[in-house]
Motif scaffolding. Structure first.
Motif, short mmCIF file in Angstrom:
data_model
loop_
_atom_site.label_atom_id
_atom_site.label_comp_id
_atom_site.label_asym_id
_atom_site.label_seq_id
_atom_site.Cartn_x
_atom_site.Cartn_y
_atom_site.Cartn_z
N ALA A 1 -0.08 -1.02 -6.05
CA ALA A 1 -0.29 0.42 -5.85
C ALA A 1 -1.51 0.68 -4.98
N GLN A 2 -2.59 -0.11 -5.17
CA GLN A 2 -3.79 0.07 -4.38
C GLN A 2 -3.54 -0.27 -2.91
N LEU A 3 -2.78 -1.35 -2.67
CA LEU A 3 -2.50 -1.72 -1.29
C LEU A 3 -1.57 -0.71 -0.63
N ALA A 4 -0.56 -0.26 -1.37
CA ALA A 4 0.36 0.73 -0.81
C ALA A 4 -0.36 2.02 -0.46
N ALA A 5 -1.32 2.43 -1.31
CA ALA A 5 -2.07 3.65 -1.06
C ALA A 5 -2.93 3.52 0.20
N ALA A 6 -3.29 2.28 0.53
CA ALA A 6 -4.09 2.04 1.74
C ALA A 6 -3.22 1.80 2.96
N GLY A 7 -1.90 1.92 2.80
CA GLY A 7 -0.99 1.73 3.91
C GLY A 7 -0.77 0.28 4.30
N ALA B 1 -9.65 -5.63 3.27
CA ALA B 1 -9.29 -5.35 1.87
C ALA B 1 -9.76 -3.94 1.50
N PRO B 2 -8.91 -3.16 0.86
CA PRO B 2 -9.31 -1.80 0.46
C PRO B 2 -10.50 -1.82 -0.49
N ASP B 3 -11.18 -0.69 -0.61
CA ASP B 3 -12.31 -0.57 -1.53
C ASP B 3 -11.89 -0.96 -2.95
N GLY B 4 -12.75 -1.70 -3.62
CA GLY B 4 -12.47 -2.12 -4.99
C GLY B 4 -11.77 -3.47 -5.07
N LEU B 5 -11.34 -4.00 -3.93
CA LEU B 5 -10.70 -5.30 -3.91
C LEU B 5 -11.55 -6.29 -3.14
#
Length: 325
Positions: free
Chosen positions: A210-216, A251-255
């Motif tokens: 979900a986090q990766l999908a939210a970051a496109g 990597a998105p924030d938090g990862l």
């Protein structure tokens, strides 16, 4: 010279005191329901000539033949181990008592007890071991105890599959050393109880997707779990759950971004329920020892899960153990 003598004497005494803190006791017990009558299960275990088909200590030498001489079953296989099972007592269809002795890969031994109790649907078979390791190995008794418990569990699983005439609950495919390309992962940290990991991984993997999908970013590939620290005595695990990132993607924030270089890894493919994965890891490490391969000191082992993972669902998981070259 006298000073050196006293220093050596002090070190020896200190070592003996340190080792004396440990009892060296090894206690393990495993039990499972097998869908046959007690006399059938009892006979398969009491007949040492039939151990060849399920002996857990010959998993990595399937072509090796153990020798049976009356009440003694013995094997001596280079790189695998040397041990024996000796019958010492029996109550037909109900109980067996044996002595287990291992000389290689290290020396320890003790008493093995079997119980065959009628239960709804078949027989409750219990295998118990009580023994000690050598004095010099006392500090490692907890490790030996954990390994022995897994050996007993693995043996019971194989015994059950043979007696019930069903496909095994899980299969292990030792694929061997394989080259692994350089990869890039976006990772989510996880820490928890080892026994709860199978149930906790699916929602954590879903959270990462979900986090990766939210970051496109792509979020539909296999998930990899890199194991940083596993404490068998405390039954805890620290790991990072990751999905591969495209080249140059951040990597998105938090990862966390993890970029292992290309390397060789020993690969084992496990097909079965998640609760049996601990046995797969144990057998993978045993295979490394038998093949005299050294794990990489800096790269963590990992498990690659299929795209869809649900608690309790049987699936194929690929275990990868980086190798020292």
């Amino acid at each position: 010279m006298s000073t050196l003598f006293f220093v050596l004497a002090f070190l020896i005494v200190a070592l003996l005191v340190y080792m004396g803190r440990y009892s060296g006791r090894v206690r393990a017990e495993e039990s499972r329901l097998i869908q046959v009558a007690p006399e059938v299960a009892y006979q398969r275990v009491a007949d040492l000539a039939q151990w060849q088909a399920w002996n857990p200590w010959l998993e990595h030498a399937p072509g090796a033949q153990a020798e049976v001489d009356g009440i003694v079953l013995a094997w001596d296989v280079p790189q695998v181990g040397r041990g024996e099972v000796r019958q010492t007592g029996q109550t037909p269809s109900r109980a067996l008592r044996q002595r287990l002795k291992f000389d290689l890969p290290f020396a320890f031994g003790g008493r093995s007890d079997w119980r065959f109790e009628p239960a709804p649907g078949g027989t409750r078979v219990t295998w118990r071991f009580k023994g000690r390791v050598a004095f010099t190995l006392r500090a490692f008794a907890a490790t030996v105890q954990g390994a022995t418990a897994l050996d007993l569990r693995f043996g019971l699983d194989r015994l059950a599959a043979l007696l019930e005439g069903k496909p095994p609950a899980y299969t292990l495919d030792y694929a061997g050393a394989q080259d692994q390309p350089a990869r890039r992962f976006a990772q989510l940290a996880h820490r928890g109880a080892l026994d709860k990991l199978a149930a906790e991984l699916p929602p954590r993997i879903a959270e990462l997707r979900a986090q990766l999908a939210a970051a496109g970013l792509p979020a539909d590939g296999p998930a990899s779990v890199h194991y940083l620290k596993t404490h068998l005595k405390l039954r805890t695990v620290e790991c990072r759950i990751g999905l591969e990132l495209p080249e140059a993607a951040a990597a998105p924030d938090g990862l966390t971004l993890y970029e292992p270089a290309a390397h060789s890894a020993y690969v084992l493919r496990f097909d079965g329920p998640p609760e049996a994965l601990e046995l797969a890891w144990y057998q993978a490490m045993q295979r490394l020892r038998v093949e005299q391969r050294q794990p990489h000191p800096q790269l963590p082992p990992s498990a690659v899960y299929p795209v869809e993972t649900a608690p309790g669902q049987r699936s194929v998981v690929e275990l990868r153990l980086p190798l020292k070259t």
